[in-house]
Scaffold this active site. Sequence first.
Site, short mmCIF file in Angstrom:
data_model
loop_
_atom_site.label_atom_id
_atom_site.label_comp_id
_atom_site.label_asym_id
_atom_site.label_seq_id
_atom_site.Cartn_x
_atom_site.Cartn_y
_atom_site.Cartn_z
N CYS A 56 108.12 37.31 56.87
CA CYS A 56 107.59 36.76 58.19
C CYS A 56 107.51 35.25 58.04
O CYS A 56 108.07 34.49 57.35
CB CYS A 56 106.32 37.47 58.33
SG CYS A 56 105.07 37.17 57.48
N ASP A 107 103.91 39.07 66.19
CA ASP A 107 103.13 38.11 65.53
C ASP A 107 101.71 38.22 65.93
O ASP A 107 101.46 37.74 67.12
CB ASP A 107 103.79 36.45 65.62
CG ASP A 107 102.85 35.54 64.91
OD1 ASP A 107 101.78 36.00 64.27
OD2 ASP A 107 103.43 34.47 64.85
N ASN A 115 103.66 34.38 55.87
CA ASN A 115 103.33 35.35 54.65
C ASN A 115 101.85 35.56 54.57
O ASN A 115 101.43 35.50 53.47
CB ASN A 115 104.05 35.08 53.29
CG ASN A 115 103.88 35.74 52.27
OD1 ASN A 115 103.82 35.17 51.01
ND2 ASN A 115 104.01 37.11 52.48
N CYS A 166 99.97 37.59 57.10
CA CYS A 166 99.79 38.56 58.22
C CYS A 166 100.83 39.90 58.14
O CYS A 166 100.38 40.72 57.38
CB CYS A 166 99.73 38.09 59.75
SG CYS A 166 98.39 36.77 59.97
N ARG A 167 101.83 39.41 58.56
CA ARG A 167 102.68 41.02 58.76
C ARG A 167 103.46 41.29 57.31
O ARG A 167 103.24 42.52 57.04
CB ARG A 167 103.86 40.63 59.78
CG ARG A 167 103.33 40.56 61.25
CD ARG A 167 104.54 39.94 62.25
NE ARG A 167 104.53 38.66 61.68
CZ ARG A 167 105.57 38.01 62.58
NH1 ARG A 167 106.48 38.24 63.47
NH2 ARG A 167 105.65 36.55 62.05
N SER A 168 104.03 40.22 56.72
CA SER A 168 104.91 40.77 55.47
C SER A 168 103.79 41.14 54.17
O SER A 168 104.28 42.04 53.69
CB SER A 168 105.78 39.61 54.94
OG SER A 168 105.26 38.43 54.52
P1 4NP Z 1 102.76 35.85 59.96
O1 4NP Z 1 101.66 35.51 60.94
O2 4NP Z 1 104.10 35.21 60.03
O3 4NP Z 1 103.02 37.31 60.21
O4 4NP Z 1 102.16 35.66 58.61
C1 4NP Z 1 101.55 34.12 61.20
C2 4NP Z 1 100.50 33.30 60.40
C3 4NP Z 1 100.43 31.94 60.32
C4 4NP Z 1 101.01 31.43 61.42
C5 4NP Z 1 101.91 32.04 62.32
C6 4NP Z 1 102.17 33.53 62.12
N1 4NP Z 1 100.50 29.99 61.74
O5 4NP Z 1 101.01 29.45 62.79
O6 4NP Z 1 99.90 29.45 60.95
#
Ligand code: 4NP
Length: 157
Positions: free
Chosen positions: A9, A126, A12, A14-16
């Site tokens: 993702c 997201d 790294n 939240c989703r992954s």
């Molecule tokens: P992820 O979510 O891609 O599922 O880990 C996010 C985590 C952090 C951010 C964006 C999406 N950020 O903007 O810091």
Amino acid sequence: MVTKVLFVCLGNICRSPTAHGVLAQKVAQRGLSKRIQVDSAGTSDWHIGSLPDKRTRQVALQRGYDLSDQRGRQVIREDFAVFDYILAMDKQNLNHLQRLAPAGFSGHLGLFLDFLPQQPLREIPDPYHGGPEGFIQVLDLVEAGCDALIEKLLATA
Ligand code: 4NP
């Protein structure tokens, strides 16, 4: 034969990591840990070394998935020499991976939700800037996707 799966993702956190923890636990529960190995990474370098997001960890733990051993890392070109399946959470991250992939990569690079063709969503949204329901939606999609992925891997192996 070992099949190695990498979930990717943006951050790294939240989703992954959710997919990493859910697949690892489902694989362990089915006694498949020697046949299917799992990891996760982000396309960004924003959260290298960080624990998964607190909201992600809380929602996962409520369903029995402990993500506290995970730390954020960024995907690297060498990952394409290691992993058989590199699965992106959304099209933006898939585009990034397609640009990073060496020309000779013979594994599977695609969207995670392609394993759930009956699911109208093609991308895992997201959840980072939204409310708690987004984290539950991620977990629901990830659990269904991991069940489908395991069936596919068992049928392919
Ligand atoms: P992820 O979510 O891609 O599922 O880990 C996010 C985590 C952090 C951010 C964006 C999406 N950020 O903007 O810091």
